[in-house]
Motif scaffolding. Structure first.
Motif, PDB file in Angstrom:
ATOM      1  N   LEU A   1       0.839  -1.199   0.000  1.00  0.00           N
ATOM      2  CA  LEU A   1       0.000   0.000   0.000  1.00  0.00           C
ATOM      3  C   LEU A   1       0.877   1.252   0.000  1.00  0.00           C
ATOM      4  N   TRP A   2       1.938   1.199   0.803  1.00  0.00           N
ATOM      5  CA  TRP A   2       2.815   2.368   0.948  1.00  0.00           C
ATOM      6  C   TRP A   2       3.372   2.789  -0.407  1.00  0.00           C
ATOM      7  N   LEU A   3       3.959   1.840  -1.148  1.00  0.00           N
ATOM      8  CA  LEU A   3       4.549   2.191  -2.442  1.00  0.00           C
ATOM      9  C   LEU A   3       3.469   2.579  -3.450  1.00  0.00           C
ATOM     10  N   ALA A   4       2.353   1.838  -3.455  1.00  0.00           N
ATOM     11  CA  ALA A   4       1.302   2.135  -4.430  1.00  0.00           C
ATOM     12  C   ALA A   4       0.772   3.561  -4.245  1.00  0.00           C
ATOM     13  N   LEU A   5       0.792   4.045  -3.007  1.00  0.00           N
ATOM     14  CA  LEU A   5       0.256   5.376  -2.718  1.00  0.00           C
ATOM     15  C   LEU A   5       1.311   6.467  -2.844  1.00  0.00           C
ATOM     16  N   ARG A   6       2.587   6.060  -2.970  1.00  0.00           N
ATOM     17  CA  ARG A   6       3.639   7.071  -2.934  1.00  0.00           C
ATOM     18  C   ARG A   6       4.646   6.967  -4.068  1.00  0.00           C
ATOM     19  N   ARG A   7       4.401   6.084  -5.027  1.00  0.00           N
ATOM     20  CA  ARG A   7       5.363   5.969  -6.129  1.00  0.00           C
ATOM     21  C   ARG A   7       5.290   7.196  -7.021  1.00  0.00           C
ATOM     22  N   GLU A   8       6.476   7.766  -7.316  1.00  0.00           N
ATOM     23  CA  GLU A   8       6.525   8.992  -8.125  1.00  0.00           C
ATOM     24  C   GLU A   8       5.927   8.783  -9.514  1.00  0.00           C
ATOM     25  N   ASP A   9       6.068   7.552 -10.049  1.00  0.00           N
ATOM     26  CA  ASP A   9       5.532   7.339 -11.400  1.00  0.00           C
ATOM     27  C   ASP A   9       4.013   7.140 -11.385  1.00  0.00           C
ATOM     28  N   LEU A  10       3.422   6.959 -10.202  1.00  0.00           N
ATOM     29  CA  LEU A  10       1.972   6.751 -10.135  1.00  0.00           C
ATOM     30  C   LEU A  10       1.231   8.016  -9.711  1.00  0.00           C
ATOM     31  N   TRP A  11       1.924   8.900  -8.970  1.00  0.00           N
ATOM     32  CA  TRP A  11       1.286  10.123  -8.470  1.00  0.00           C
ATOM     33  C   TRP A  11       2.172  11.310  -8.818  1.00  0.00           C
ATOM     34  N   PRO A  12       1.637  12.314  -9.532  1.00  0.00           N
ATOM     35  CA  PRO A  12       2.468  13.491  -9.791  1.00  0.00           C
ATOM     36  C   PRO A  12       2.893  14.128  -8.468  1.00  0.00           C
ATOM     37  N   ALA A  13       4.166  14.493  -8.361  1.00  0.00           N
ATOM     38  CA  ALA A  13       4.706  15.092  -7.125  1.00  0.00           C
ATOM     39  C   ALA A  13       4.264  14.287  -5.904  1.00  0.00           C
ATOM     40  N   ALA A  14       4.559  12.981  -5.949  1.00  0.00           N
ATOM     41  CA  ALA A  14       4.034  12.065  -4.919  1.00  0.00           C
ATOM     42  C   ALA A  14       4.457  12.446  -3.506  1.00  0.00           C
ATOM     43  N   SER A  15       5.660  12.997  -3.350  1.00  0.00           N
ATOM     44  CA  SER A  15       6.098  13.256  -1.977  1.00  0.00           C
ATOM     45  C   SER A  15       5.504  14.557  -1.431  1.00  0.00           C
ATOM     46  N   ALA A  16       4.874  15.358  -2.303  1.00  0.00           N
ATOM     47  CA  ALA A  16       4.270  16.612  -1.821  1.00  0.00           C
ATOM     48  C   ALA A  16       2.922  16.321  -1.156  1.00  0.00           C
ATOM     49  N   PHE A  17       2.613  17.099  -0.102  1.00  0.00           N
ATOM     50  CA  PHE A  17       1.315  16.988   0.576  1.00  0.00           C
ATOM     51  C   PHE A  17       0.398  18.024  -0.075  1.00  0.00           C
ATOM     52  N   ARG A  18      -0.460  17.570  -0.978  1.00  0.00           N
ATOM     53  CA  ARG A  18      -1.209  18.501  -1.814  1.00  0.00           C
ATOM     54  C   ARG A  18      -2.652  18.053  -1.943  1.00  0.00           C
ATOM     55  N   PRO A  19      -3.513  18.431  -0.968  1.00  0.00           N
ATOM     56  CA  PRO A  19      -4.928  18.016  -1.036  1.00  0.00           C
ATOM     57  C   PRO A  19      -5.591  18.450  -2.331  1.00  0.00           C
ATOM     58  N   GLU A  20      -5.077  19.536  -2.949  1.00  0.00           N
ATOM     59  CA  GLU A  20      -5.689  20.058  -4.184  1.00  0.00           C
ATOM     60  C   GLU A  20      -5.727  19.007  -5.283  1.00  0.00           C
ATOM     61  N   ARG A  21      -4.820  18.008  -5.204  1.00  0.00           N
ATOM     62  CA  ARG A  21      -4.802  17.005  -6.278  1.00  0.00           C
ATOM     63  C   ARG A  21      -6.143  16.262  -6.366  1.00  0.00           C
ATOM     64  N   TRP A  22      -6.900  16.281  -5.244  1.00  0.00           N
ATOM     65  CA  TRP A  22      -8.182  15.576  -5.229  1.00  0.00           C
ATOM     66  C   TRP A  22      -9.311  16.421  -5.774  1.00  0.00           C
ATOM     67  N   LEU A  23      -9.033  17.744  -5.937  1.00  0.00           N
ATOM     68  CA  LEU A  23     -10.089  18.655  -6.384  1.00  0.00           C
ATOM     69  C   LEU A  23      -9.878  19.108  -7.813  1.00  0.00           C
ATOM     70  N   ASP A  24      -8.595  19.351  -8.187  1.00  0.00           N
ATOM     71  CA  ASP A  24      -8.318  19.857  -9.537  1.00  0.00           C
ATOM     72  C   ASP A  24      -7.696  18.740 -10.366  1.00  0.00           C
ATOM     73  N   GLY A  25      -7.797  18.900 -11.654  1.00  0.00           N
ATOM     74  CA  GLY A  25      -7.080  17.994 -12.556  1.00  0.00           C
ATOM     75  C   GLY A  25      -7.708  16.618 -12.621  1.00  0.00           C
ATOM     76  N   PRO A  26      -7.009  15.667 -13.282  1.00  0.00           N
ATOM     77  CA  PRO A  26      -7.595  14.342 -13.495  1.00  0.00           C
ATOM     78  C   PRO A  26      -7.734  13.587 -12.180  1.00  0.00           C
TER      79      PRO A  26
END
Ligand code: HEM
Length: 423
Positions: free
Chosen positions: A331-356
């Motif tokens: 779960l940890w890697l799936a939720l934090r892999r850089e190739d799966l999440w743009p700017a994965a290490s950033a804490f950015r709630p906006e990713r859930w509101l804007d964009g794809p």
């Protein structure tokens, strides 16, 4: 059959990484060996193959429980969890138990718990000032919530009595090495031996739980989860036995206490370092609140793996794996892999509101398939209520550096206890 590559360090050394610095350990293993990666630790007797790509994760969650039971990975908990525990069952028995246990988490019933949780959260936060170890306080609060909401504990005195019993028992369960050692020995060498003390703590705890169950039976119709569980009927129309109810309560306790406390502690750890996010919470926008909860669960998932032990060879994502190894959706890697999440290490709630919208196959803090967390709606509601109550507070980190992750029993927690300065 060759296992996928992985770190060659001795198991003892990998165990240290896995326990003390799990984030760095998993990241490095992934960077060096890709997906999947095989690790060897004392956490499990067998090597464990970690998968984190969305398609492979889906295959892990769809494995036939007859071949890849999840219950066996929890076996060490049996002395505490009990024979009826959903955590230990697989196949039809597991599905039957799961249907029963999902009762309290549906619709209206679940929503009715919201105001109780909100009230307990406000009470807890209202006394915070100065330096606060939020992990410790969240353990206190999430246990309080379980005692009141799951068990229907009434009044401060009864809650305190139950808390003392639960804390005493969970302390032995939390110290994993001791628990494992006891699971191996399981011989009662007298009341002062570790196993003897553990047995006594469980007996005392069970006696109290059975009292609470007896009272709930005598006064049906309360508004606790226990009251809902009492209404269960099996295929023959029979009500649950006391032992069965006891094991269900313990499953909710084991599943819901440390995981929620760790996630909430991470929420405070992140918010203290992201004042702009905290400030936006004050606007009271429910969509943003929800996005913050999702982002905490993504950036710092409290459970890092969903493991299954293979009883027969299987193929996952093109890899033939032999019987006897553990496979896990990481779960940890799936939720934090850089190739799966743009700017994965950033804490950015906006990713859930804007964009794809993020790929739901990578959004797995509660696991997936037939073992997906039954308490997920409750856990998210609990986090929303606590963060809503915390929106107006002023908090700063004690030290500016992010806290690192370390393991505490089954969850990962902030290594300095998510300390903040309040006020
Ligand atoms: C943020 C908090 C929580 C997180 C991150 C979390 C995560 C998880 C995960 C990853 C699993 C295992 C999935 C698998 O093996 O595939 C699980 C199972 C479970 N969780 Fe949660 N959980 C949380 C809160 C809760 C709460 C509040 C409860 C109950 C009150 C709960 C009850 C359970 C139960 C009973 C299971 C076993 C389900 C089964 O085996 O079918 N959890 N949880």
């Amino acid at each position: 059959m060759d296992l996928p590559p992985g770190p060659r360090a001795p198991a003892a050394w990998q165990t240290v990484g896995w326990m003390a610095r799990p984030a760095a350990f998993m990241r490095r293993a992934h960077e060096r060996f890709g997906d999947p990666v095989t690790i060897r630790t004392y956490w499990t007797e067998e090597p464990m193959v970690l998968f984190s790509g969305p398609e492979a994760v889906r295959e892990v969650f769809r494995l036939d429980p007859a071949i890849a039971p999840a219950g066996e990975s929890w076996e060490f908990l049996r002395p505490f969890a009990g024979a009826h525990s959903i955590l230990l069952l697989d196949g039809d028995e597991h599905m039957r138990e799961r249907r029963l246990l999902q009762g309290p988490f549906h619709g209206e019933r679940m929503r009715a718990f919201g105001p109780v949780v909100a009230d307990l959260a406000r009470r807890e936060l209202s006394v915070w000032s100065g330096r606060v170890a939020t992990l410790e306080r969240m353990r206190h609060l999430t246990l309080e919530i379980i005692l009141r909401v799951v068990l229907g504990a009434r009044g401060d005195e009864e809650t305190a009595r139950l808390r003392a019993a639960v804390d005493g028992t969970l302390d032995s369960v939390r110290s994993m090495p001791r628990m494992l050692a006891m699971a191996l020995v399981q011989r009662d060498l007298g009341p002062r031996s570790p196993w003897g003390r553990f047995r006594l703590a469980v007996e005392r705890f069970d006696a109290l739980l059975l009292d609470v169950i007896a009272r709930a039976r005598a006064e049906p119709g309360g508004d606790s989860m226990l009251a809902v569980l009492l209404e269960q009927r099996d295929e023959d129309g029979a009500p649950p036995s006391d032992r069965h109810l006891r094991d269900e309560i313990v499953a909710l306790l084991v599943g819901g206490h440390d995981s929620s406390a760790a996630s909430l502690a991470w929420a405070f750890e992140r918010l203290a370092r992201h004042p702009a996010v905290h400030a936006r919470l004050r606007d009271g926008d429910p969509a943003y609140l929800d996005a913050v909860v999702k982002e905490v669960l993504r950036a710092r998932p409290a459970l890092t793996i969903a493991p299954r032990r293979l009883l027969a060879p299987v193929e996952i994502a093109g890899h033939r794996l032999p019987a006897g190894v553990q496979v896990a959706a990481c779960l940890w890697l799936a939720l934090r892999r850089e190739d799966l999440w743009p700017a994965a290490s950033a804490f950015r709630p906006e990713r859930w509101l804007d964009g794809p919208r993020p790929n739901p196959l990578s959004w797995i803090p509660f696991g997936g398939g037939v073992r997906r967390c039954t308490g997920a709606p409750f856990a998210e509601m609990e986090m929303r209520e606590v963060l809503r109550a915390a929106a107006g507070m002023r908090i700063r980190p004690v030290r500016p550096q992010p806290e690192r992750a370390r393991r505490s029993m089954l969850v990962v927690v902030p290594d300095r206890g998510a300390e903040v300065l309040v006020g």
